[in-house]
Design a protein around this motif. Sequence first.
Motif, mmCIF file in Angstrom:
data_model
loop_
_atom_site.group_PDB
_atom_site.id
_atom_site.type_symbol
_atom_site.label_atom_id
_atom_site.label_comp_id
_atom_site.label_asym_id
_atom_site.label_seq_id
_atom_site.Cartn_x
_atom_site.Cartn_y
_atom_site.Cartn_z
ATOM 1 N N THR A 272 -15.422 -16.205 -68.292
ATOM 2 C CA THR A 272 -16.677 -15.676 -68.105
ATOM 3 C C THR A 272 -16.976 -15.128 -69.541
ATOM 4 N N ALA A 273 -16.287 -14.859 -70.671
ATOM 5 C CA ALA A 273 -16.530 -14.342 -71.971
ATOM 6 C C ALA A 273 -17.309 -15.599 -72.777
ATOM 7 N N ILE A 274 -16.729 -16.893 -72.638
ATOM 8 C CA ILE A 274 -17.191 -17.973 -73.306
ATOM 9 C C ILE A 274 -18.465 -18.301 -72.662
ATOM 10 N N ALA A 275 -18.799 -17.952 -71.503
ATOM 11 C CA ALA A 275 -20.238 -18.305 -70.842
ATOM 12 C C ALA A 275 -21.117 -17.256 -71.410
ATOM 13 N N ILE A 311 -25.508 -14.023 -67.534
ATOM 14 C CA ILE A 311 -24.973 -13.201 -68.481
ATOM 15 C C ILE A 311 -24.837 -13.629 -69.735
ATOM 16 N N THR A 312 -25.520 -14.930 -69.983
ATOM 17 C CA THR A 312 -25.610 -15.299 -71.457
ATOM 18 C C THR A 312 -26.302 -14.435 -72.368
ATOM 19 N N MET A 328 -29.190 -3.144 -69.005
ATOM 20 C CA MET A 328 -28.670 -4.163 -69.332
ATOM 21 C C MET A 328 -27.285 -4.210 -69.459
ATOM 22 N N ALA A 329 -26.634 -3.249 -69.841
ATOM 23 C CA ALA A 329 -25.159 -2.884 -70.137
ATOM 24 C C ALA A 329 -24.607 -2.804 -68.587
ATOM 25 N N TYR A 330 -25.198 -2.079 -67.679
ATOM 26 C CA TYR A 330 -24.732 -2.070 -66.332
ATOM 27 C C TYR A 330 -24.866 -3.281 -65.536
ATOM 28 N N ILE A 331 -25.859 -4.248 -65.600
ATOM 29 C CA ILE A 331 -25.677 -5.410 -65.219
ATOM 30 C C ILE A 331 -24.870 -6.456 -65.557
ATOM 31 N N LEU A 332 -24.580 -6.320 -67.206
ATOM 32 C CA LEU A 332 -23.398 -7.203 -67.617
ATOM 33 C C LEU A 332 -22.264 -6.769 -67.195
ATOM 34 N N ALA A 333 -21.887 -5.481 -67.010
ATOM 35 C CA ALA A 333 -20.501 -4.792 -66.624
ATOM 36 C C ALA A 333 -20.310 -5.475 -65.353
ATOM 37 N N VAL A 337 -17.580 -8.113 -64.219
ATOM 38 C CA VAL A 337 -16.255 -7.865 -63.618
ATOM 39 C C VAL A 337 -16.156 -8.694 -62.194
ATOM 40 N N THR A 338 -17.410 -8.873 -61.425
ATOM 41 C CA THR A 338 -17.436 -9.754 -60.184
ATOM 42 C C THR A 338 -17.155 -11.001 -60.753
ATOM 43 N N MET A 339 -17.981 -11.706 -61.704
ATOM 44 C CA MET A 339 -17.485 -13.141 -61.696
ATOM 45 C C MET A 339 -16.199 -13.479 -62.264
ATOM 46 N N ALA A 340 -15.270 -12.637 -63.173
ATOM 47 C CA ALA A 340 -14.029 -12.840 -63.476
ATOM 48 C C ALA A 340 -13.350 -12.588 -62.214
ATOM 49 N N PHE A 341 -13.407 -11.588 -61.575
ATOM 50 C CA PHE A 341 -12.662 -11.178 -60.331
ATOM 51 C C PHE A 341 -12.849 -12.273 -59.372
ATOM 52 N N THR A 342 -13.954 -12.869 -59.113
ATOM 53 C CA THR A 342 -14.040 -13.844 -57.918
ATOM 54 C C THR A 342 -13.464 -15.190 -58.326
ATOM 55 N N GLY A 343 -13.627 -15.567 -59.561
ATOM 56 C CA GLY A 343 -12.790 -16.796 -60.129
ATOM 57 C C GLY A 343 -11.295 -16.359 -60.039
#
Length: 462
Positions: A272-275, A311-312, A328-333, A337-343
Amino acid sequence: MIDGLLEALRIGFGFLWTAAWAIIMGLTITSLVQVYVSKERMAQVLGDGSIGSLVKATLFGAASSGCSFGAVAIGKGLFKKGAHVVNFLAFMFASTNLIVELGLMIVILLGWKFLAAELIGGLILIAVTAVLVHLTLPENLFEEVRESLAARDAESGIDEDPTCGMEGKDEFSLTTENGETLKFCSDGCMETYRQQAAGTGDWQDDDLRSWGGWYRIANQFRKEWSMIWKDVVGGFLISGFVIVFVPQRVWNALFLQGEGLLVTAENAVMGTAIAVISFVGSMGNVPFAVALWGGGIGFAGVIAFVYADLITIPVLNVYRKYYGWKVMAYILAVFFVTMAFTGFVMEILFDAFGIVPDLAGGQTATEQTYFALDYTFYLNLIAFGLTGFLTYVYRQGLGAPGQYRDPVCGMRTDAESPTTTYDGKTYRFCSKSCKRTFEGDPGRFTDEPPTVEEATSGHTHH
């Protein structure tokens, strides 16, 4: 170095050749849905946080464009008109991750198991996002932003494209019958508006048995491709260079190797971070994901990377412009979290069923032969033929609502459009911008005979 550059280009264009038919077919289906599925009442039915509205937001998104920036712009329009936060986030995710063309690309480049993870995980991600937002949504934060958004746009002089919600530009403007000036982000959106004004869009009135139906699909196809082609081509080329020039030790340093929950979790977070910092959005992140997978990155990391095109850094900057730093910070958070968790969840789930893809034994990107007389070649011939047909329909204006053709941009127009007279003929234009372009160098646009009517004494410049 030269050999490396050539190999990177071979892989990048090889990926593009392999997936070309899937992209074209997917965009054609998306264009058909966009033309014939009405979204006029979307904001009205997405105004509450119920499960029913969440399902509708997901379905609306899956039927929409695959462009990250287009999804964000439409999401902004829905949010301004009253859509619940959960619903506009679900809409944006579905419109970039649950669409036909993305699914076809994933199957071609990564395999059916990745597609299953993308679809199942996408639904899980939306559900987790809904729960997280309901638990953490700051009181009144989004309502205050919603109230100030329209006022800020008005003060800044921003004119929204009435068809897609993105910022309109002066060069793509037209004046309606009641004297209102509308601005569009592109000539494709302006043409779409003209089509909608000229007809109802019902299957019975303008379906695929008529040139009018094909013309509308051709215009939508053109608009869809114009929004994503940079991401797609850029993503393929970047993936080739990453595969050739990024050494294995870099992937080993970024991603933990081996088995276990800690390794799976770290891979999902790092993917997720690399994305976020990759600058590759929309469908362009799929070939990049192939590069990650070839580098030995875990299943969780690759899936999380594919999810994270919303979230690029360029997309985050759009959030900042639209909603401010806090939102923006809320959407990023929430998305991170949900993208990493789902992966993470998808690898655990697939491992439990014994269907986690295994890279071992397969050909690497450098070992593959991309250009051969195989099924890809014939499917691409069909897809390119379809593209040529749609281009011909659009350029010839077959079934277009307007009676005349703009000699500058080729769009169709009617008797109420701006006109000018040159060499005894009256030329009609879709906008004042095209008229000014023509008047600056008329000979440039009169080599090929456009659709005109003979000038009469009653014709004047508008």
